[in-house]
Design a protein around this motif. Structure first.
Motif, short mmCIF file in Angstrom:
data_model
loop_
_atom_site.label_atom_id
_atom_site.label_comp_id
_atom_site.label_asym_id
_atom_site.label_seq_id
_atom_site.Cartn_x
_atom_site.Cartn_y
_atom_site.Cartn_z
N HIS A 26 0.83 -1.21 0.00
CA HIS A 26 0.00 0.00 0.00
C HIS A 26 0.87 1.26 0.00
CE1 HIS A 26 -3.35 2.66 0.95
NE2 HIS A 26 -2.65 3.14 1.96
N MET A 27 1.88 1.27 0.82
CA MET A 27 2.68 2.48 0.99
C MET A 27 3.67 2.71 -0.16
SD MET A 27 1.41 3.73 3.73
CE MET A 27 2.47 4.93 4.54
N THR A 28 4.10 1.64 -0.83
CA THR A 28 5.05 1.81 -1.94
C THR A 28 4.36 1.80 -3.30
OG1 THR A 28 5.44 -0.58 -2.17
CG2 THR A 28 6.85 0.64 -0.61
N GLY A 29 3.16 1.26 -3.36
CA GLY A 29 2.47 1.13 -4.64
C GLY A 29 3.06 0.04 -5.53
N LYS A 30 3.87 -0.83 -4.94
CA LYS A 30 4.50 -1.91 -5.70
C LYS A 30 3.99 -3.27 -5.20
CE LYS A 30 8.61 0.96 -6.35
NZ LYS A 30 10.08 1.12 -6.09
N ARG A 31 4.30 -4.34 -5.96
CA ARG A 31 3.73 -5.66 -5.65
C ARG A 31 4.77 -6.71 -5.26
NH1 ARG A 31 -1.14 -6.84 -4.24
NH2 ARG A 31 -0.66 -8.97 -4.90
N LYS A 32 5.94 -6.68 -5.87
CA LYS A 32 6.91 -7.76 -5.69
C LYS A 32 7.42 -7.81 -4.25
CE LYS A 32 7.27 -9.19 -10.05
NZ LYS A 32 6.95 -10.56 -10.49
N VAL A 33 7.70 -9.04 -3.80
CA VAL A 33 8.26 -9.23 -2.46
C VAL A 33 9.44 -10.18 -2.57
CG1 VAL A 33 7.86 -10.04 -0.11
CG2 VAL A 33 6.02 -8.88 -1.36
N ILE A 34 10.56 -9.80 -1.98
CA ILE A 34 11.75 -10.65 -1.96
C ILE A 34 11.74 -11.49 -0.69
CG2 ILE A 34 14.27 -10.64 -1.85
CD1 ILE A 34 14.14 -7.95 -3.41
N ALA A 35 11.87 -12.79 -0.86
CA ALA A 35 11.96 -13.73 0.27
C ALA A 35 13.13 -14.66 0.00
CB ALA A 35 10.65 -14.49 0.43
N PHE A 36 13.29 -15.68 0.87
CA PHE A 36 14.47 -16.53 0.77
C PHE A 36 14.10 -18.01 0.81
CE2 PHE A 36 15.58 -12.42 2.35
CZ PHE A 36 16.63 -12.08 1.50
N ARG A 37 14.80 -18.78 -0.01
CA ARG A 37 14.54 -20.22 -0.08
C ARG A 37 14.71 -20.84 1.31
NH1 ARG A 37 17.42 -18.69 -4.54
NH2 ARG A 37 16.30 -18.94 -6.53
N GLY A 38 13.74 -21.64 1.70
CA GLY A 38 13.76 -22.22 3.04
C GLY A 38 13.00 -21.40 4.04
N GLY A 39 12.57 -20.19 3.65
CA GLY A 39 11.82 -19.33 4.56
C GLY A 39 10.41 -19.83 4.78
N TYR A 40 9.87 -19.49 5.93
CA TYR A 40 8.49 -19.83 6.24
C TYR A 40 7.88 -18.64 6.98
CZ TYR A 40 4.37 -22.11 8.19
OH TYR A 40 3.07 -22.43 8.52
N HIS A 41 6.84 -18.08 6.37
CA HIS A 41 6.21 -16.90 6.97
C HIS A 41 4.73 -17.13 7.22
CE1 HIS A 41 9.99 -14.85 6.25
NE2 HIS A 41 9.95 -15.28 5.00
N GLY A 42 4.35 -18.41 7.29
CA GLY A 42 2.96 -18.74 7.58
C GLY A 42 2.43 -19.82 6.66
N GLY A 43 1.23 -20.29 6.97
CA GLY A 43 0.64 -21.41 6.25
C GLY A 43 0.52 -21.22 4.76
N VAL A 44 0.37 -19.98 4.30
CA VAL A 44 0.25 -19.72 2.86
C VAL A 44 1.39 -18.84 2.36
CG1 VAL A 44 -2.25 -20.05 2.74
CG2 VAL A 44 -1.32 -17.80 3.35
N LEU A 45 2.48 -18.83 3.13
CA LEU A 45 3.67 -18.05 2.77
C LEU A 45 4.91 -18.90 3.04
CD1 LEU A 45 2.72 -14.60 4.39
CD2 LEU A 45 2.61 -15.18 1.97
N PHE B 255 8.32 -21.23 1.59
CA PHE B 255 9.29 -21.23 0.49
C PHE B 255 10.32 -22.35 0.62
CE2 PHE B 255 7.55 -17.06 1.26
CZ PHE B 255 6.99 -16.78 0.02
N ALA B 256 9.90 -23.45 1.21
CA ALA B 256 10.75 -24.64 1.20
C ALA B 256 10.74 -25.23 -0.20
CB ALA B 256 10.24 -25.66 2.22
N HIS B 257 11.92 -25.48 -0.74
CA HIS B 257 12.05 -26.03 -2.10
C HIS B 257 11.37 -25.11 -3.12
CE1 HIS B 257 13.08 -29.35 0.44
NE2 HIS B 257 11.83 -29.57 0.78
#
Length: 462
Positions: free
Chosen positions: A173-192, A194-196
């Motif tokens: 909302h604040m940047t007006g952009k969509r992309k998000v950088i995350a990391f392989r192996g990360g886990y940020h919740g049930g629908v977020l 990034f394992a494999h």
């Protein structure tokens, strides 16, 4: 930590630990991993007829008899009947020392007297489900802002998953952009997850850009070369990803590059906030734009929170006609708000936090010493750790280090070994120490691990 020590009550009746049985496999079975697994599996089935029966009933109503994928085990999961303090009892009357700790959320154990008193007094003297604002949420919000210096304003939700989703919504909302950088192996919740790579159920799949954890130069280039990035989200230790700690250099590279590029830096401390009195952001001298919290803070009840800089949280200020909507029937429920406040002020104080994580460092160090030179590899930080089985015997620094060398059959055999000896751990090897657990109890587990290494040393040699 005397106030957090527990003993099972006599009212547990028949739920008691059976006599110790020597479950060391015969010498001839030790030579074959497949045969050792078969023996352990058969023993598991024989020891747990009640759990087997409950599972067979559960599959008639729940897909796979399960409503939480991480808790499913083959050939069937163990059904617990009772928890008290740092102990669990299953329906077959086996006792376990709880080293799962509800995957970091069960910090206070299963029956902490202060949490119990708070629950009862809130229910009786305050009430639940107000459908209105209360002073309890204000008290907890003030406490979180004081405890975590980077948090200037905070809002509540019901899980770490929600906390991260709302943090991302602010960034977009604040940047007006969509992309998000995350990391392989990360886990940020049930629908977020990034394992494999990007998990099948991860939302907004086209909007994710993945980098390698602990890759300093790589993350700088990734942020600089993603001009439409709204945010970068990272854990200071990848919890579900194997308890891989981040390096200070890596986290600061993210923070500094994100600031230069106008990208919102989100630190996911849903698991890691318990590893230091002010979270790992304080230990690493970080100042994230947004922080996600959850797990233990609700005192065992569903809880989540997202907070950060005042100008960013203003996106959810309902006094503004342009504010984003933020709903949730149980966001400010009096039980979680009260338990959260009492937990951080009366139980998990700064001193207790330091002592528990120092105990965890000792525990992990002992396990690392036992496993030195083998395929058993122990990583983590403070009172949260994971025991891996990797064919190269090298401590991982990113997901591929696990993915390329993981030995699942050894992991399964180790799980059977620990469960059969009265220690409750996750099959993936993650351990989280519950408050009140003593050094002597952990030393008992260290002996069990040592006996496993000795029994299967020929299978564990690198």
């Amino acid at each position: 930590m005397a106030e957090a020590t527990f003993m099972p009550r006599a009212t547990l009746g028949n739920l008691s630990k059976p006599p110790t049985v020597d479950l060391t496999p015969p010498r001839e079975v030790l030579e074959s991993l497949d045969d050792a697994l078969t023996l352990a599996r058969n023993s598991y089935i024989d020891r747990l007829p009640a759990s087997k029966k409950h599972f067979e009933e559960a599959v008639d109503f729940l897909p796979g008899g399960n409503t939480r994928s991480v808790l499913f085990n083959e050939p069937f999961p163990i059904f617990m009947a009772k928890g008290e303090g740092n102990k669990l009892w299953d329906h077959d009357q086996n006792e376990y020392l709880d080293l799962v700790g509800e995957l970091t959320a069960g910090l206070y154990g299963h029956s902490h007297p202060i949490i119990k008193k708070t629950l009862l007094s809130t229910y009786e003297d305050v009430g639940v489900s107000f459908g209105a604002t209360s002073t309890h949420e204000v008290a907890l919000a003030k406490l979180l802002c004081e405890r975590f210096p980077s948090i200037e304003r905070v809002r509540f939700c019901n899980s770490g998953t929600e906390a991260n989703i709302y943090a991302l919504s602010i960034a977009r909302h604040m940047t007006g952009k969509r992309k998000v950088i995350a990391f392989r192996g990360g886990y940020h919740g049930g629908v977020l997850s990034f394992a494999h790579g990007i998990a099948k159920n991860t939302i907004d799949k086209p909007d994710w850009v993945l980098g390698d954890y602990n890759d300093v130069q790589g993350v700088k280039g990734l942020i600089q070369n993603t001009p439409d990035a709204a945010a970068v989200i990272v854990e200071a230790m990848q919890g579900a990803g194997g308890c891989i700690p981040a390096t200070r250099e890596f986290l600061h590279a993210i923070q500094e590059t994100a600031k230069k590029c106008g990208v919102v830096f989100i630190l996911d401390e849903v698991m890691t906030s318990r590893l230091h009195p002010a979270g790992l952001q304080s230990e690493f001298a970080l100042d994230p734009d947004l922080t996600a919290l959850g797990k233990y803070i609700g005192g065992g009840l569903a809880f989540g929170a997202f907070g950060g800089k005042e100008h960013l949280l203003a996106a959810y200020d309902p006094r503004s006609p342009d504010s984003l909507p933020h709903s949730g029937t149980f966001n400010n429920n009096t039980l979680a708000m009260s338990c959260g406040y009492v937990g951080l002020t009366q139980i998990y104080t700064k001193d207790v936090c330091l002592k528990l994580n120092s105990l965890g460092d000792y525990f992990r160090g002992q396990l690392q010493e036992i496993s030195q030179g083998t395929k058993m590899v122990v990583v983590g930080k403070g009172a949260v750790l994971t025991i891996h089985f990797l064919d190269n015997g090298v401590r991982p620094s990113k997901e591929s280090d696990i993915e390329n060398h993981n030995i699942n059959p050894l992991k399964k055999l180790f799980w059977y070994w620990c469960i059969s000896r009265g220690y409750w751990i996750t099959e993936r090897g993650m351990l989280s120490i519950v408050l009140g657990t003593t050094k002597e109890e952990l030393d008992g587990y260290i002996e069990i691990v040592s006996s496993f290494v000795e029994a299967y040393r020929h299978l564990l040699q690198v």
